[in-house]
Scaffold this motif. Structure first.
Motif, short mmCIF file in Angstrom:
data_model
loop_
_atom_site.label_atom_id
_atom_site.label_comp_id
_atom_site.label_asym_id
_atom_site.label_seq_id
_atom_site.Cartn_x
_atom_site.Cartn_y
_atom_site.Cartn_z
N GLU A 137 18.25 38.19 28.33
CA GLU A 137 17.61 37.20 27.45
C GLU A 137 16.10 37.25 27.61
O GLU A 137 15.35 37.23 26.63
CB GLU A 137 18.13 35.80 27.78
CG GLU A 137 17.62 34.73 26.86
CD GLU A 137 18.21 33.37 27.18
OE1 GLU A 137 17.47 32.37 27.09
OE2 GLU A 137 19.39 33.29 27.52
N GLY A 138 15.62 37.35 28.84
CA GLY A 138 14.18 37.45 29.08
C GLY A 138 13.60 38.73 28.51
O GLY A 138 12.50 38.74 27.96
N ALA A 139 14.35 39.83 28.62
CA ALA A 139 13.87 41.10 28.06
C ALA A 139 13.78 41.02 26.54
O ALA A 139 12.80 41.48 25.94
CB ALA A 139 14.80 42.24 28.48
N LYS A 140 14.78 40.42 25.92
CA LYS A 140 14.75 40.27 24.47
C LYS A 140 13.60 39.38 24.01
O LYS A 140 13.08 39.56 22.91
CB LYS A 140 16.08 39.69 23.97
CG LYS A 140 17.22 40.67 24.02
CD LYS A 140 18.51 40.01 23.54
CE LYS A 140 19.67 40.98 23.54
NZ LYS A 140 20.92 40.32 23.09
N ALA A 141 13.19 38.45 24.87
CA ALA A 141 12.10 37.54 24.54
C ALA A 141 10.74 38.12 24.93
O ALA A 141 9.73 37.43 24.91
CB ALA A 141 12.30 36.19 25.22
N ALA A 142 10.70 39.40 25.33
CA ALA A 142 9.48 40.12 25.68
C ALA A 142 8.79 39.59 26.93
O ALA A 142 7.61 39.83 27.15
CB ALA A 142 8.51 40.14 24.49
N GLU A 143 9.54 38.91 27.81
CA GLU A 143 8.93 38.35 29.02
C GLU A 143 8.46 39.42 30.00
O GLU A 143 7.61 39.15 30.85
CB GLU A 143 9.94 37.42 29.71
CG GLU A 143 10.24 36.18 28.91
CD GLU A 143 11.29 35.29 29.57
OE1 GLU A 143 11.60 35.49 30.76
OE2 GLU A 143 11.80 34.39 28.87
N PHE A 144 8.99 40.63 29.91
CA PHE A 144 8.65 41.67 30.88
C PHE A 144 7.83 42.81 30.26
O PHE A 144 7.55 43.81 30.91
CB PHE A 144 9.93 42.25 31.48
CG PHE A 144 10.88 41.19 31.99
CD1 PHE A 144 10.54 40.39 33.05
CD2 PHE A 144 12.10 40.99 31.37
CE1 PHE A 144 11.41 39.39 33.51
CE2 PHE A 144 12.97 40.01 31.81
CZ PHE A 144 12.62 39.21 32.89
N ASP A 145 7.44 42.66 28.99
CA ASP A 145 6.74 43.73 28.30
C ASP A 145 5.47 44.19 29.03
O ASP A 145 5.16 45.37 29.05
CB ASP A 145 6.38 43.33 26.88
CG ASP A 145 7.60 43.36 25.95
OD1 ASP A 145 8.71 43.65 26.41
OD2 ASP A 145 7.42 43.07 24.76
N ARG A 146 4.78 43.29 29.65
CA ARG A 146 3.52 43.65 30.34
C ARG A 146 3.78 44.61 31.52
O ARG A 146 2.89 45.31 31.95
CB ARG A 146 2.78 42.40 30.81
CG ARG A 146 3.42 41.70 31.99
CD ARG A 146 2.65 40.42 32.34
NE ARG A 146 3.00 39.86 33.61
CZ ARG A 146 4.19 39.39 33.96
NH1 ARG A 146 5.19 39.42 33.12
NH2 ARG A 146 4.38 38.87 35.16
N MET A 147 4.99 44.63 32.00
CA MET A 147 5.32 45.49 33.14
C MET A 147 5.64 46.92 32.73
O MET A 147 5.72 47.81 33.58
CB MET A 147 6.52 44.90 33.90
CG MET A 147 6.23 43.57 34.52
SD MET A 147 7.69 42.99 35.38
CE MET A 147 7.25 41.29 35.61
#
Length: 77
Positions: free
Chosen positions: A65-75
């Protein structure tokens, strides 16, 4: 069989390791296997004999869910 975090992935038997189609054979894959107790084991495809991490389905669902919400894109930039 009870599987603990950090166990050698090759010690987990009787499971099917699956990787995303998006990996396209580039060797940068996380492989996932469903365990008999309902947990999910994950391993690095570059080191299939290395350790496996074990997560509950709820933990994996929260991560996805966090990945789909782009929460980790900066990494990954």
């Amino acid at each position: 069989m009870k599987v603990e975090n950090g166990v050698t992935a090759s010690a987990i038997t009787g499971v099917a390791w699956v990787k995303a189609r998006a990996s396209a054979g580039a060797g940068n894959c996380v492989e996932v296997a469903e365990l008999s107790g309902g947990e999910l084991a994950m391993r690095n495809s570059r080191f299939p004999e290395g350790p496996a991490l074990v997560f509950t389905k709820g933990e994996v669902a929260a991560f996805v869910e966090g990945a789909k919400a782009a929460e980790f894109d900066r990494m990954t930039a």
